[in-house]
Scaffold this motif. Structure first.
Motif, PDB file in Angstrom:
ATOM      1  N   ILE A  50       0.839  -1.195   0.000  1.00  0.00           N
ATOM      2  CA  ILE A  50       0.000   0.000   0.000  1.00  0.00           C
ATOM      3  C   ILE A  50       0.877   1.250   0.000  1.00  0.00           C
ATOM      4  O   ILE A  50       1.839   1.338   0.769  1.00  0.00           O
ATOM      5  CB  ILE A  50      -0.912   0.045   1.250  1.00  0.00           C
ATOM      6  CG1 ILE A  50      -1.741  -1.235   1.366  1.00  0.00           C
ATOM      7  CG2 ILE A  50      -1.816   1.276   1.215  1.00  0.00           C
ATOM      8  CD1 ILE A  50      -2.735  -1.447   0.240  1.00  0.00           C
ATOM      9  N   ILE A  51       0.523   2.202  -0.866  1.00  0.00           N
ATOM     10  CA  ILE A  51       1.147   3.529  -0.825  1.00  0.00           C
ATOM     11  C   ILE A  51       0.285   4.401   0.086  1.00  0.00           C
ATOM     12  O   ILE A  51      -0.924   4.515  -0.109  1.00  0.00           O
ATOM     13  CB  ILE A  51       1.205   4.160  -2.232  1.00  0.00           C
ATOM     14  CG1 ILE A  51       1.877   3.220  -3.227  1.00  0.00           C
ATOM     15  CG2 ILE A  51       1.932   5.502  -2.187  1.00  0.00           C
ATOM     16  CD1 ILE A  51       1.696   3.648  -4.675  1.00  0.00           C
ATOM     17  N   ALA A  52       0.905   5.013   1.095  1.00  0.00           N
ATOM     18  CA  ALA A  52       0.147   5.832   2.041  1.00  0.00           C
ATOM     19  C   ALA A  52       1.056   6.894   2.648  1.00  0.00           C
ATOM     20  O   ALA A  52       2.278   6.848   2.498  1.00  0.00           O
ATOM     21  CB  ALA A  52      -0.455   4.957   3.135  1.00  0.00           C
ATOM     22  N   ALA A  53       0.431   7.848   3.324  1.00  0.00           N
ATOM     23  CA  ALA A  53       1.204   8.908   3.981  1.00  0.00           C
ATOM     24  C   ALA A  53       1.721   8.464   5.345  1.00  0.00           C
ATOM     25  O   ALA A  53       2.646   9.070   5.879  1.00  0.00           O
ATOM     26  CB  ALA A  53       0.346  10.159   4.122  1.00  0.00           C
ATOM     27  N   GLU A  54       1.117   7.405   5.903  1.00  0.00           N
ATOM     28  CA  GLU A  54       1.544   6.880   7.198  1.00  0.00           C
ATOM     29  C   GLU A  54       1.124   5.428   7.312  1.00  0.00           C
ATOM     30  O   GLU A  54       0.230   4.966   6.585  1.00  0.00           O
ATOM     31  CB  GLU A  54       0.914   7.697   8.332  1.00  0.00           C
ATOM     32  CG  GLU A  54      -0.605   7.666   8.319  1.00  0.00           C
ATOM     33  CD  GLU A  54      -1.212   8.518   9.408  1.00  0.00           C
ATOM     34  OE1 GLU A  54      -0.446   9.154  10.147  1.00  0.00           O
ATOM     35  OE2 GLU A  54      -2.451   8.535   9.525  1.00  0.00           O
ATOM     36  N   VAL A  55       1.768   4.707   8.203  1.00  0.00           N
ATOM     37  CA  VAL A  55       1.401   3.310   8.456  1.00  0.00           C
ATOM     38  C   VAL A  55       0.044   3.271   9.155  1.00  0.00           C
ATOM     39  O   VAL A  55      -0.213   4.042  10.089  1.00  0.00           O
ATOM     40  CB  VAL A  55       2.468   2.607   9.315  1.00  0.00           C
ATOM     41  CG1 VAL A  55       2.014   1.200   9.696  1.00  0.00           C
ATOM     42  CG2 VAL A  55       3.795   2.553   8.581  1.00  0.00           C
ATOM     43  N   ILE A  56      -0.828   2.378   8.703  1.00  0.00           N
ATOM     44  CA  ILE A  56      -2.144   2.227   9.303  1.00  0.00           C
ATOM     45  C   ILE A  56      -2.100   1.047  10.265  1.00  0.00           C
ATOM     46  O   ILE A  56      -1.817  -0.088   9.864  1.00  0.00           O
ATOM     47  CB  ILE A  56      -3.227   1.984   8.213  1.00  0.00           C
ATOM     48  CG1 ILE A  56      -3.130   3.047   7.108  1.00  0.00           C
ATOM     49  CG2 ILE A  56      -4.608   1.959   8.856  1.00  0.00           C
ATOM     50  CD1 ILE A  56      -3.315   4.457   7.575  1.00  0.00           C
ATOM     51  N   GLU A  57      -2.376   1.332  11.509  1.00  0.00           N
ATOM     52  CA  GLU A  57      -2.326   0.294  12.542  1.00  0.00           C
ATOM     53  C   GLU A  57      -3.344  -0.805  12.251  1.00  0.00           C
ATOM     54  O   GLU A  57      -4.466  -0.549  11.802  1.00  0.00           O
ATOM     55  CB  GLU A  57      -2.616   0.903  13.918  1.00  0.00           C
ATOM     56  CG  GLU A  57      -1.571   1.889  14.394  1.00  0.00           C
ATOM     57  CD  GLU A  57      -0.212   1.230  14.617  1.00  0.00           C
ATOM     58  OE1 GLU A  57      -0.193   0.024  14.947  1.00  0.00           O
ATOM     59  OE2 GLU A  57       0.810   1.924  14.467  1.00  0.00           O
TER      60      GLU A  57
END
Length: 360
Positions: free
Chosen positions: A71-78
């Motif tokens: 996944i490309i994202a702005a932050e890690v998703i818990e």
């Protein structure tokens, strides 16, 4: 359908590790950086080997069910047990990765024997020219250009390198087109500007003797039109992106990296600055100047000059914040009108009472 020249074999499908993609977009991998990525897909449609992205929070729940490999994202998703490619702007990173996977140039097919090409025109190396293309006198076409069926190119046109022109595009004589330009199906470049002089009850046509110049890295959507200048040139500067069904009139200048969304129109001799955005169904009246970094909201009607750094909406266009207030107020007009009627009725009753008292 027959082509002259050799046809090259297609290259193998693309495959990159997540670490390689991180280097490409200047991101950081959290998780297994050796994961191999073969395709790009949405969260809902992704399969193993795909990379997807999250920019809109409303799709966050799809992370629980997606089959994507990363996944490309702005932050890690818990709570999501997938590798993440962390970047400041996930959508931009997705676009750059998509260019790697999807934008490899097609193998040149040569020149169809069913194309009509003037012997006095020049065509660069590695061209692909499909059947039923017409190329007029003294045309100069650069390298790695693709012309699809039904393209008409008038006399004296100049086209740069790596240009793609889709079916049934018409390019009138004298047009100048830069490098890496994309013209989608049905585009008309260089048709006459809408210029007439009034003579009592009739109109006299003003000859449109100018040209259209389109600079590098411009993309123009299907069935859009750019008219030639009355005198001089209509100028679409580098990096401009024009959507489908857009009208650009004679002698208009569109500044660099400006975006014009579908069903918008710019009237004659207006100038748009750099990095302007005209949202869908916007209209700009003639002989106006719109500064740099201006945003015109959807269905905005611009009737006067707009200074740089402005955001406007509505018709006639006003500052966006004022327009928002006006829209909110408009929603309450029925209640306000009823209150007004009641107040008017009470005022009339008071006036009648006052007249009665004065008459006693």
């Amino acid at each position: 359908m027959s082509f002259s020249g050799k046809v090259k074999k297609e290259t193998a499908k693309m495959e990159k590790t997540l670490a390689e993609l991180a280097e490409l977009v200047g991101g950081k991998v959290v998780g297994d950086e050796t994961v191999k990525i073969k395709r790009l897909a949405s969260l809902a449609e992704a399969q193993p080997g795909d990379i997807s992205f999250l920019t809109n929070p409303k799709y966050r729940s799809q992370l629980l069910t997606t089959r994507a490999s990363a996944i490309i994202a702005a932050e890690v998703i818990e709570g999501i047990n997938l590798p993440f490619l962390i970047v400041p702007n996930p959508y931009l990173a997705f676009a750059r990765i998509a260019q790697v996977f999807f934008s490899s140039p097609p193998s040149p097919k040569g020149i169809s024997k069913e194309a009509i090409i003037s012997p006095h025109s020049q065509i660069g190396n590695d061209a692909t020219i499909f059947p039923l293309v017409y190329i007029g006198e003294n045309v100069v076409i650069g390298e790695r250009v693709t012309l699809y069926p039904g393209v008409f190119i008038g006399d004296g046109v100049r086209i740069g390198n790596e240009v793609t022109i889709y079916p049934n595009v018409t390019i009138y004589p004298g047009t100048i087109i830069g490098n890496r330009v994309i013209l989608h199906a049905g585009v008309v470049i260089g048709g006459d500007g809408f210029g007439y002089a009034r003579d009592n009850q009739r109109y006299v046509k003003i000859p449109q003797s100018g040209i259209v110049q389109i600079d590098d890295d411009v993309e123009i959507g299907a069935n859009s039109t750019v008219d030639r200048a009355t005198l001089g040139k209509t100028w679409i500067k580098s990096g401009v992106k024009i959507d489908n069904l857009v009208m650009v009139a004679h002698n208009v200048v569109i500044g660099e990296n400006t975006v014009i969304v579908a069903q918008s129109g710019v009237a004659g001799s207006s100038e748009l600055g750099n990095n302007v955005i005209l949202a869908a169904q916007s209209g700009v009246a003639g002989h106006l100047k719109i500064g740099d970094n201006v945003v015109v909201g959807a269905r905005g009607g611009v009737s006067k000059d707009i200074p740089s750094q402005s955001q406007v909406s509505g018709a006639p266009a006003i500052p966006h914040r004022e327009w928002l207030k006006a829209v909110i107020l408009f929603q309450h007009f029925p209640e306000i009108y009823e209150e007004f009627r009641e107040l008017k009725k009470k005022v009339m009753e008071l006036e009648n009472k006052l007249k009665h008292l004065e008459g006693i």
